[in-house]
Design a protein around this motif. Structure first.
Motif, PDB file in Angstrom:
ATOM      1  N   GLY A  94       0.818  -1.202   0.000  1.00 41.38           N
ATOM      2  CA  GLY A  94       0.000   0.000   0.000  1.00 41.38           C
ATOM      3  C   GLY A  94       0.852   1.252   0.000  1.00 41.38           C
ATOM      4  O   GLY A  94       0.528   2.247  -0.670  1.00 41.38           O
ATOM      5  N   SER A  95       1.946   1.227   0.753  1.00 43.48           N
ATOM      6  CA  SER A  95       2.857   2.362   0.770  1.00 43.48           C
ATOM      7  C   SER A  95       3.496   2.565  -0.599  1.00 43.48           C
ATOM      8  O   SER A  95       3.643   3.706  -1.059  1.00 43.48           O
ATOM      9  CB  SER A  95       3.936   2.155   1.840  1.00 43.48           C
ATOM     10  N   VAL A  96       3.874   1.476  -1.257  1.00 39.39           N
ATOM     11  CA  VAL A  96       4.424   1.581  -2.607  1.00 39.39           C
ATOM     12  C   VAL A  96       3.385   2.178  -3.551  1.00 39.39           C
ATOM     13  O   VAL A  96       3.701   3.030  -4.390  1.00 39.39           O
ATOM     14  CB  VAL A  96       4.903   0.203  -3.107  1.00 39.39           C
ATOM     15  N   ALA A  97       2.131   1.738  -3.431  1.00 38.18           N
ATOM     16  CA  ALA A  97       1.066   2.273  -4.274  1.00 38.18           C
ATOM     17  C   ALA A  97       0.928   3.783  -4.083  1.00 38.18           C
ATOM     18  O   ALA A  97       0.805   4.539  -5.055  1.00 38.18           O
ATOM     19  CB  ALA A  97      -0.257   1.576  -3.959  1.00 38.18           C
ATOM     20  N   LEU A  98       0.964   4.246  -2.836  1.00 42.50           N
ATOM     21  CA  LEU A  98       0.865   5.681  -2.565  1.00 42.50           C
ATOM     22  C   LEU A  98       2.057   6.442  -3.148  1.00 42.50           C
ATOM     23  O   LEU A  98       1.895   7.517  -3.740  1.00 42.50           O
ATOM     24  CB  LEU A  98       0.778   5.926  -1.059  1.00 42.50           C
ATOM     25  N   LEU A 100       3.855   5.604  -5.692  1.00 42.93           N
ATOM     26  CA  LEU A 100       3.683   5.656  -7.141  1.00 42.93           C
ATOM     27  C   LEU A 100       2.742   6.795  -7.528  1.00 42.93           C
ATOM     28  O   LEU A 100       2.996   7.527  -8.491  1.00 42.93           O
ATOM     29  CB  LEU A 100       3.137   4.325  -7.656  1.00 42.93           C
ATOM     30  N   GLY A 101       1.663   6.951  -6.771  1.00 43.68           N
ATOM     31  CA  GLY A 101       0.721   8.018  -7.058  1.00 43.68           C
ATOM     32  C   GLY A 101       1.318   9.400  -6.872  1.00 43.68           C
ATOM     33  O   GLY A 101       0.998  10.340  -7.609  1.00 43.68           O
ATOM     34  N   ILE A 102       2.199   9.544  -5.896  1.00 44.73           N
ATOM     35  CA  ILE A 102       2.840  10.832  -5.622  1.00 44.73           C
ATOM     36  C   ILE A 102       3.937  11.127  -6.630  1.00 44.73           C
ATOM     37  O   ILE A 102       4.032  12.233  -7.175  1.00 44.73           O
ATOM     38  CB  ILE A 102       3.403  10.848  -4.184  1.00 44.73           C
ATOM     39  N   ARG A 110      -5.761   5.557 -10.872  1.00 44.43           N
ATOM     40  CA  ARG A 110      -6.276   5.750  -9.523  1.00 44.43           C
ATOM     41  C   ARG A 110      -5.690   4.642  -8.668  1.00 44.43           C
ATOM     42  O   ARG A 110      -5.187   3.649  -9.201  1.00 44.43           O
ATOM     43  CB  ARG A 110      -7.808   5.763  -9.473  1.00 44.43           C
ATOM     44  N   LEU A 111      -5.756   4.780  -7.343  1.00 42.22           N
ATOM     45  CA  LEU A 111      -5.102   3.777  -6.505  1.00 42.22           C
ATOM     46  C   LEU A 111      -5.921   3.492  -5.251  1.00 42.22           C
ATOM     47  O   LEU A 111      -6.622   4.361  -4.726  1.00 42.22           O
ATOM     48  CB  LEU A 111      -3.682   4.209  -6.152  1.00 42.22           C
ATOM     49  N   ALA A 112      -5.797   2.251  -4.784  1.00 38.60           N
ATOM     50  CA  ALA A 112      -6.416   1.799  -3.535  1.00 38.60           C
ATOM     51  C   ALA A 112      -5.306   1.298  -2.617  1.00 38.60           C
ATOM     52  O   ALA A 112      -4.581   0.365  -2.979  1.00 38.60           O
ATOM     53  CB  ALA A 112      -7.431   0.698  -3.800  1.00 38.60           C
ATOM     54  N   ALA A 113      -5.166   1.934  -1.464  1.00 38.69           N
ATOM     55  CA  ALA A 113      -4.096   1.612  -0.527  1.00 38.69           C
ATOM     56  C   ALA A 113      -4.701   1.145   0.790  1.00 38.69           C
ATOM     57  O   ALA A 113      -5.434   1.884   1.443  1.00 38.69           O
ATOM     58  CB  ALA A 113      -3.204   2.826  -0.308  1.00 38.69           C
ATOM     59  N   GLU A 193       6.178  13.969   4.279  1.00 39.43           N
ATOM     60  CA  GLU A 193       6.135  15.398   3.973  1.00 39.43           C
ATOM     61  C   GLU A 193       5.554  15.671   2.591  1.00 39.43           C
ATOM     62  O   GLU A 193       5.120  16.789   2.306  1.00 39.43           O
ATOM     63  CB  GLU A 193       7.545  15.996   4.079  1.00 39.43           C
ATOM     64  N   ARG A 194       5.558  14.670   1.742  1.00 40.55           N
ATOM     65  CA  ARG A 194       5.055  14.847   0.375  1.00 40.55           C
ATOM     66  C   ARG A 194       3.647  14.283   0.189  1.00 40.55           C
ATOM     67  O   ARG A 194       3.080  14.397  -0.892  1.00 40.55           O
ATOM     68  CB  ARG A 194       6.020  14.190  -0.629  1.00 40.55           C
ATOM     69  N   PHE A 195       3.108  13.661   1.231  1.00 34.52           N
ATOM     70  CA  PHE A 195       1.819  13.009   1.065  1.00 34.52           C
ATOM     71  C   PHE A 195       0.726  13.982   0.625  1.00 34.52           C
ATOM     72  O   PHE A 195      -0.145  13.637  -0.171  1.00 34.52           O
ATOM     73  CB  PHE A 195       1.393  12.302   2.353  1.00 34.52           C
ATOM     74  N   GLN A 196       0.786  15.205   1.122  1.00 34.10           N
ATOM     75  CA  GLN A 196      -0.247  16.179   0.788  1.00 34.10           C
ATOM     76  C   GLN A 196      -0.247  16.569  -0.691  1.00 34.10           C
ATOM     77  O   GLN A 196      -1.196  17.189  -1.177  1.00 34.10           O
ATOM     78  CB  GLN A 196      -0.086  17.429   1.647  1.00 34.10           C
ATOM     79  N   THR A 197       0.816  16.190  -1.428  1.00 34.49           N
ATOM     80  CA  THR A 197       0.857  16.482  -2.867  1.00 34.49           C
ATOM     81  C   THR A 197       0.129  15.418  -3.675  1.00 34.49           C
ATOM     82  O   THR A 197       0.007  15.558  -4.898  1.00 34.49           O
ATOM     83  CB  THR A 197       2.301  16.593  -3.378  1.00 34.49           C
ATOM     84  N   LEU A 198      -0.342  14.361  -3.027  1.00 35.67           N
ATOM     85  CA  LEU A 198      -1.049  13.292  -3.738  1.00 35.67           C
ATOM     86  C   LEU A 198      -2.271  13.859  -4.454  1.00 35.67           C
ATOM     87  O   LEU A 198      -3.156  14.437  -3.822  1.00 35.67           O
ATOM     88  CB  LEU A 198      -1.477  12.208  -2.744  1.00 35.67           C
ATOM     89  N   ALA A 199      -2.313  13.691  -5.775  1.00 38.80           N
ATOM     90  CA  ALA A 199      -3.412  14.248  -6.565  1.00 38.80           C
ATOM     91  C   ALA A 199      -4.150  13.196  -7.380  1.00 38.80           C
ATOM     92  O   ALA A 199      -5.054  13.525  -8.140  1.00 38.80           O
ATOM     93  CB  ALA A 199      -2.881  15.341  -7.492  1.00 38.80           C
ATOM     94  N   VAL A 200      -3.773  11.934  -7.216  1.00 37.27           N
ATOM     95  CA  VAL A 200      -4.436  10.828  -7.907  1.00 37.27           C
ATOM     96  C   VAL A 200      -5.659  10.410  -7.089  1.00 37.27           C
ATOM     97  O   VAL A 200      -5.588  10.356  -5.854  1.00 37.27           O
ATOM     98  CB  VAL A 200      -3.470   9.636  -8.056  1.00 37.27           C
ATOM     99  N   PRO A 201      -6.801  10.133  -7.724  1.00 32.49           N
ATOM    100  CA  PRO A 201      -7.953   9.632  -6.963  1.00 32.49           C
ATOM    101  C   PRO A 201      -7.555   8.400  -6.139  1.00 32.49           C
ATOM    102  O   PRO A 201      -7.040   7.426  -6.694  1.00 32.49           O
ATOM    103  CB  PRO A 201      -8.974   9.276  -8.043  1.00 32.49           C
TER     104      PRO A 201
END
Length: 260
Positions: A94-98, A100-102, A110-113, A193-201
C-alpha cells in the motif's frame, strides 16, 4: 543509476483492457491478491508479481532502497508497454502504491491503498529491526509461522485452514536476502512530507483491528491531508483484510475502479 532486476509476473485478463496492478508486500508473492485479481480480470488486464527475493523473482539489487522498489514497478510497466495503470496494495504494498501516485501521477489512473502509512513510526521501525534480527537468527520458516500466527486469530485459522496454509507457504518461499532488503526499505521509507501532494484519486482502506500496519486513526489523518483521498474502514478484521474479508474487499475495489 542502479540496475534493477526484473520481476516474475502473472498477467491475466483481456488484451486491450485497462491495466490494474496489484502490489505485494513483505513476505507476499503474486498469489497474495489472487482472489481479487481473478474477480477483476474480466474488466481489466491484471498484473501481479513477486517482489525481489520472493517467490520466483530474482534477488534485490545491492543496498535496495524504498525508491528502488517504486522505480522497479515503473520499470516493469515500461517493459510491458504499460503507460497508465490502476494500482492496489496493502501494508508495504500500500505504501508503494501511494508513492507511485505521488511520484508518477502520470502513470497512475487511480489507486487503492490498504492498511499502510507513508512512514513507519519510531516504535514500528524498532519492531521491524527486531524482525530482521529474528529472521537471521531463526530462519524464514520459523519467522513465517510467528508472523502468520500474528496476522490471523486462532479462531480464523481454525475455520479457514486454506488461508492459513496459503500465507505460510507464501512467506516460506521468501529468501533471506529478499526479506531483509524489503524490511530495510520499509524502515527507511518516509514520504510523509510529500503526502499532501497526492493528486491521484485514492481510496484508503483501514481495518478495524489493524494496530500496526495502518491503524484507523493513522489512516484517518492521511485522508485529512489530501482532498483526493477517501477513507473506508472494514469492521471486524485485522491487517490481512483481503484474506479475512475477501468479499468486502472485492466490493470496495469494484465500486472504486468500476463505479459499481
Amino acid at each position: 543509476m542502479k540496475t534493477l532486476p526484473t520481476f516474475h509476473t502473472v498477467i491475466k485478463g483481456p488484451e486491450g483492457a485497462p491495466w490494474l496492478t496489484f502490489i505485494p508486500g513483505i513476505g507476499n508473492d503474486a498469489s497474495f491478491w489472487a482472489q481479487q485479481a481473478d474477480a477483476l480480470s474480466s474488466q481489466f488486464r491484471v498484473l501481479c508479481f513477486d517482489p525481489w527475493g520472493h517467490g520466483d523473482s530474482p534477488l534485490p539489487p545491492t543496498d535496495c532502497r524504498f525508491d528502488d522498489v517504486v522505480r522497479g514497478v515503473v520499470a516493469l510497466w515500461d517493459s510491458l508497454g504499460i503507460q497508465r495503470s490502476g494500482v492496489v496494495g496493502l501494508g508495504f504494498g500500500g505504501s508503494v502504491a501511494l508513492a507511485l501516485g505521488i511520484d508518477y501521477p502520470q502513470r497512475v489512473e487511480r489507486l487503492a491503498a490498504f492498511c499502510c502509512r507513508p512512514r513507519q513510526p519510531d516504535d514500528r521501525r524498532e519492531f521491524w529491526r527486531s524482525r530482521q534480527a529474528a529472521v537471521v537468527e531463526q530462519g524464514i520458516d520459523q519467522l513465517a509461522d510467528i508472523t502468520v500466527d500474528r496476522w490471523l486469530s486462532a479462531q480464523f485459522r481454525a475455520s479457514h485452514p486454506e488461508v492459513d496454509r496459503l500465507l505460510r507457504t507464501m512467506m516460506k518461499r521468501t529468501r533471506l536476502d529478499g526479506y531483509l532488503a524489503y524490511v530495510g526499505a520499509f524502515i527507511e521509507m518516509d514520504f510523509s512530507e510529500r503526502f499532501q501532494t497526492l493528486a491521484v484519486p485514492t481510496l484508503l482502506v483501514a481495518a478495524e483491528h489493524d494496530h500496526g500496519g495502518g491503524p484507523v486513526e493513522a489512516m484517518r489523518e492521511m485522508a485529512a491531508q489530501s482532498p483526493h483521498a477517501t477513507l473506508t474502514v472494514i469492521d471486524g478484521v485485522g491487517h490481512i483484510c483481503n484474506h479475512e474479508a475477501p468479499a468486502a474487499v472485492e466490493r470496495l475495489l469494484k465500486r472504486f475502479f468500476l463505479d459499481q
